[in-house]
Design an enzyme around this catalytic site. Structure first.
Site, PDB file in Angstrom:
ATOM      1  CG  HIS A 197      -3.144  -4.041   3.181  1.00 33.55           C
ATOM      2  ND1 HIS A 197      -1.889  -3.468   4.639  1.00 33.55           N
ATOM      3  CD2 HIS A 197      -3.925  -2.704   2.774  1.00 33.55           C
ATOM      4  CE1 HIS A 197      -2.389  -1.771   3.525  1.00 33.55           C
ATOM      5  NE2 HIS A 197      -3.242  -1.586   3.214  1.00 33.55           N
TER       6      HIS A 197
ATOM      7  CB  CYS B 108      -1.004   0.370   0.684  1.00 32.17           C
ATOM      8  SG  CYS B 108      -2.381   1.069   1.011  1.00 32.17           S
TER       9      CYS B 108
ATOM     10  CD  GLU C 233      -0.023  -6.087   5.514  1.00 31.37           C
ATOM     11  OE1 GLU C 233      -1.019  -4.091   5.796  1.00 31.37           O
ATOM     12  OE2 GLU C 233      -0.229  -6.110   4.456  1.00 31.37           O
TER      13      GLU C 233
END
Length: 227
Positions: free
Chosen positions: A194, A86, A196
């Protein structure tokens, strides 16, 4: 293996990234402040999402001048895995580590939802645990995630197999549905979604964990097996 999560003023996904490495991958990880001048002790560098320096001027435009980015440039030249997610992706393009630019979403709105991605290249140090063509579901959260490059750059990205992830249903207008790319050497990955945030089923899915598992696999095969 030891990871560094670079923290800029305004980063807000650093904790998610730290959790993914420490609690889900089970590897060592440190928060590293943006003024750090030496990253030699780390095997992989992670640039998290957020709004570094308030996204003034352009997203990532000020962060590229941080001391830590000089060390990131050095780590990239050494072939270490560099992952920018991002805002981290935006910083990588502003720093010249990846081609292109991220501009406002086509609908001019901030988007926050889970989207399907297609794995275009599973021969990188970030994607070896996926199958080529595999559809994975990863969250996005951005207002300026519309990837753009000129025709010559796009042609080069395609010829050199640098497009790693594509959106199945393009949410932001990115050219050629691009969601993530690597540099020519293959050790720097920038992606808007994302991973994560998709590392445990309790979060709604764990399909992002394979990005980090792939990095670990590469490191073990390169530096541990050959040690």
């Amino acid at each position: 293996m030891k990871f560094a999560v670079i923290v800029f003023p305004g980063s807000n996904c650093d904790v998610d990234m730290f959790h993914a490495i420490k609690d889900e991958l089970g590897e060592d990880v440190d928060y590293v402040w943006h003024d750090a001048e030496n990253l030699d002790e780390y095997d992989a560098i992670l640039l998290p999402g957020g709004f570094s320096y308030g996204d003034y001027l352009r997203c990532g435009a000020i962060s590229r001048f941080a001391n830590a980015m000089k060390a990131v440039q050095k780590a990239a030249e050494q072939g270490k895995p560099i992952l920018g997610v991002c805002n981290g992706f935006q910083i990588l393009v502003e720093s010249g580590l990846l081609p292109g630019v991220l501009i406002r979403n086509q609908n001019l709105k901030f988007m926050c939802r889970t989207v399907p991605l297609r794995v275009e290249n599973n021969e990188t140090m970030f994607t070896s645990q996926y199958n080529k063509g595999e559809i994975i579901h990863i969250p996005i959260a951005h207002g300026e995630g519309n990837y753009y490059c000129d025709e010559a750059t796009l042609k080069k990205l395609e010829q050199k197999n640098q497009i790693v992830f594509r959106y199945v249903d393009n949410p932001n207008g990115s050219v050629s549905d691009i969601a993530g790319i690597v540099n020519e050497k293959g050790n720097v990955l920038g992606m808007m979604p994302h991973p994560e945030r998709a590392v445990n089923e309790i979060l709604g899915g764990a399909e992002g964990l394979k990005v980090f598992q792939s990095i670990l696999k590469y490191w073990r095969e390169t530096y541990v097996v050959n040690a």
